[in-house]
Motif scaffolding. Structure first.
Motif, PDB file in Angstrom:
ATOM      1  N   THR A  14       0.832  -1.207   0.000  1.00  0.00           N
ATOM      2  CA  THR A  14       0.000   0.000   0.000  1.00  0.00           C
ATOM      3  C   THR A  14       0.863   1.251   0.000  1.00  0.00           C
ATOM      4  O   THR A  14       0.589   2.226  -0.702  1.00  0.00           O
ATOM      5  N   ARG A  17       2.064   1.778  -3.448  1.00  0.00           N
ATOM      6  CA  ARG A  17       1.047   2.333  -4.349  1.00  0.00           C
ATOM      7  C   ARG A  17       0.880   3.836  -4.138  1.00  0.00           C
ATOM      8  O   ARG A  17       0.714   4.590  -5.095  1.00  0.00           O
ATOM      9  N   VAL A  18       0.937   4.272  -2.879  1.00  0.00           N
ATOM     10  CA  VAL A  18       0.817   5.710  -2.608  1.00  0.00           C
ATOM     11  C   VAL A  18       2.008   6.461  -3.190  1.00  0.00           C
ATOM     12  O   VAL A  18       1.854   7.507  -3.833  1.00  0.00           O
ATOM     13  N   GLY A  21       1.713   6.834  -6.875  1.00  0.00           N
ATOM     14  CA  GLY A  21       0.518   7.491  -7.376  1.00  0.00           C
ATOM     15  C   GLY A  21      -0.464   6.558  -8.048  1.00  0.00           C
ATOM     16  O   GLY A  21      -1.190   6.969  -8.962  1.00  0.00           O
ATOM     17  N   LEU A  22      -0.489   5.305  -7.621  1.00  0.00           N
ATOM     18  CA  LEU A  22      -1.383   4.314  -8.228  1.00  0.00           C
ATOM     19  C   LEU A  22      -2.774   4.391  -7.601  1.00  0.00           C
ATOM     20  O   LEU A  22      -2.947   4.833  -6.461  1.00  0.00           O
ATOM     21  N   PRO A  23      -3.802   3.938  -8.339  1.00  0.00           N
ATOM     22  CA  PRO A  23      -5.176   3.983  -7.819  1.00  0.00           C
ATOM     23  C   PRO A  23      -5.422   2.873  -6.797  1.00  0.00           C
ATOM     24  O   PRO A  23      -4.498   2.177  -6.381  1.00  0.00           O
ATOM     25  N   ASN A  24      -6.700   2.726  -6.428  1.00  0.00           N
ATOM     26  CA  ASN A  24      -7.143   1.664  -5.513  1.00  0.00           C
ATOM     27  C   ASN A  24      -6.586   1.827  -4.101  1.00  0.00           C
ATOM     28  O   ASN A  24      -6.296   0.839  -3.417  1.00  0.00           O
ATOM     29  N   VAL A  25      -6.404   3.073  -3.674  1.00  0.00           N
ATOM     30  CA  VAL A  25      -6.048   3.364  -2.288  1.00  0.00           C
ATOM     31  C   VAL A  25      -7.115   4.304  -1.729  1.00  0.00           C
ATOM     32  O   VAL A  25      -7.348   5.384  -2.274  1.00  0.00           O
ATOM     33  N   LYS A  26      -7.761   3.896  -0.661  1.00  0.00           N
ATOM     34  CA  LYS A  26      -8.815   4.715  -0.070  1.00  0.00           C
ATOM     35  C   LYS A  26      -8.233   6.051   0.397  1.00  0.00           C
ATOM     36  O   LYS A  26      -7.095   6.104   0.882  1.00  0.00           O
ATOM     37  N   PRO A  27      -9.024   7.135   0.301  1.00  0.00           N
ATOM     38  CA  PRO A  27      -8.530   8.455   0.722  1.00  0.00           C
ATOM     39  C   PRO A  27      -8.018   8.476   2.154  1.00  0.00           C
ATOM     40  O   PRO A  27      -6.971   9.075   2.431  1.00  0.00           O
ATOM     41  N   HIS A  30      -4.705   6.756   2.239  1.00  0.00           N
ATOM     42  CA  HIS A  30      -3.712   7.611   1.602  1.00  0.00           C
ATOM     43  C   HIS A  30      -3.230   8.684   2.579  1.00  0.00           C
ATOM     44  O   HIS A  30      -2.022   8.963   2.686  1.00  0.00           O
TER      45      HIS A  30
END
Length: 333
Positions: A14, A17-18, A21-27, A30
């Motif tokens: 996770t 991914r942050v 800058g990848l998607p599928n991370v809850k705000p 993040h």
């Protein structure tokens, strides 16, 4: 990264991914990861990342005469374009241009794990030194002439010189005198060719020209000779700095610009519009040179560029900038 994951209460993946800058991370997730990064003062280890991805995200630049406006602006354009593409730049500035010094510079950059190199090659000696040169990294030349087996990005110098000479002829001047740049500079050669071509097409006389060294002082010294000739009514100077010297020489000789003689330059330096009078000149888009140079290099890195036998040539157009240093030719009577 593991420490960030522990503080944020998330997985290592996770955090990755942050960072990427990848998607599928809850705000909310993040925000926790970003807060942990700030709390711990985390920074990516570029060396470790390069080992893992085999991509350093660093490009090399070999530069010459970076104190001059053209090469310095080209270097700035390359650096900005690289940063926008997500790359850093490592620069080697050379004072002597030989095959050996260029080879040493490229070897040094290869040791810094650069992915590819751009050489700012404004002199003929630089292009000749690059011809047939093979290195461990893809290579692109900018601000120079055409190399047989090397991708090149250059400004259409000849077209710009032709355009400004044509402008002066259209104002009624019988011919246009020229203050050229230094010998061995490809840009100077191209500007002479464009100036000469415009005169010959118009059936105008082609006067003798003198070589300056790009400095205002050299323009001033040549300008003093030109100012002593009352038959000279139009002068195209190969760069704005030398044009500044010509303007001073004309003023000291009592030759009014543009009432008695029109003076035009090349480059459109930021100060050109504040010369006295404001200088008619040719604009070069150095930012576009940088963008195209980086674009060609990245295509080489991605394997999308043409093979060396068909090396691409990117030509950036110029633009005529009209100001009050040029005017209709004076009445010969």
């Amino acid at each position: 990264m593991a420490d960030v994951a522990r503080v944020a209460g998330v997985s290592h993946q996770t955090v990755s991914r942050v960072l990427n800058g990848l998607p599928n991370v809850k705000p909310a997730t993040h925000e926790r990861v970003v807060a942990a990064i700030e709390e711990l003062g985390y920074h990516r280890n570029s060396s470790a990342r390069a080992l893992a991805t085999r991509r350093s995200q660093v490009l090399g630049v070999v530069a010459f005469d970076t104190t001059l406006y053209g090469p310095a602006s080209t270097l700035l354009g390359i650096e900005r374009a690289a940063r926008q593409a997500g790359y850093f730049v490592s620069i080697v500035s050379l004072t002597a241009i030989t095959r050996e010094t260029i080879r040493e510079a490229l070897d040094y950059l290869a040791e810094q794990s650069v992915e590819g190199c751009i050489v700012i090659a404004p002199k003929r000696a630089a292009v000749e030194a690059l011809t047939g040169l093979r290195g461990p990294r893809p290579l692109v030349a900018v601000e120079g002439g055409v190399a047989p087996d090397l991708p090149v990005v250059c400004v259409d110098q000849a077209a710009g010189a032709h355009q400004i000479t044509r402008h002066l002829l259209d104002l009624g001047h019988r011919t246009v005198w020229h203050v050229a740049g230094p010998r061995d500079w490809l840009e100077a050669e191209s500007r002479v060719a464009g100036w000469r071509g415009a005169l010959e097409e118009a059936g105008a006389a082609v006067p003798e020209y003198a070589h300056g060294d790009w400095s205002p002082r050299s323009g001033y010294e040549i300008g003093r000779t030109l100012a002593a000739r009352p038959d000279i009514t139009a002068v195209f100077v190969a760069n704005d700095q030398m044009a500044l010297g010509v303007l001073r020489a004309m003023g000291e000789a009592g030759r009014r610009v543009p009432a008695d003689v029109s003076v035009a330059g090349f480059d459109d330096v930021p100060e050109a519009e504040f010369f006295s009078p404001p200088l008619t000149t040719v604009y070069q888009d150095f930012g576009e040179v940088g963008r195209r140079g980086i674009s060609v290099l990245l295509r080489l890195l991605d394997g999308a560029a043409e093979p060396a036998a068909h090396a691409p040539i990117e030509v950036v157009p110029t633009r005529l900038v009209l100001r009050s240093s040029t005017a209709q030719a004076p009445d010969p009577t």
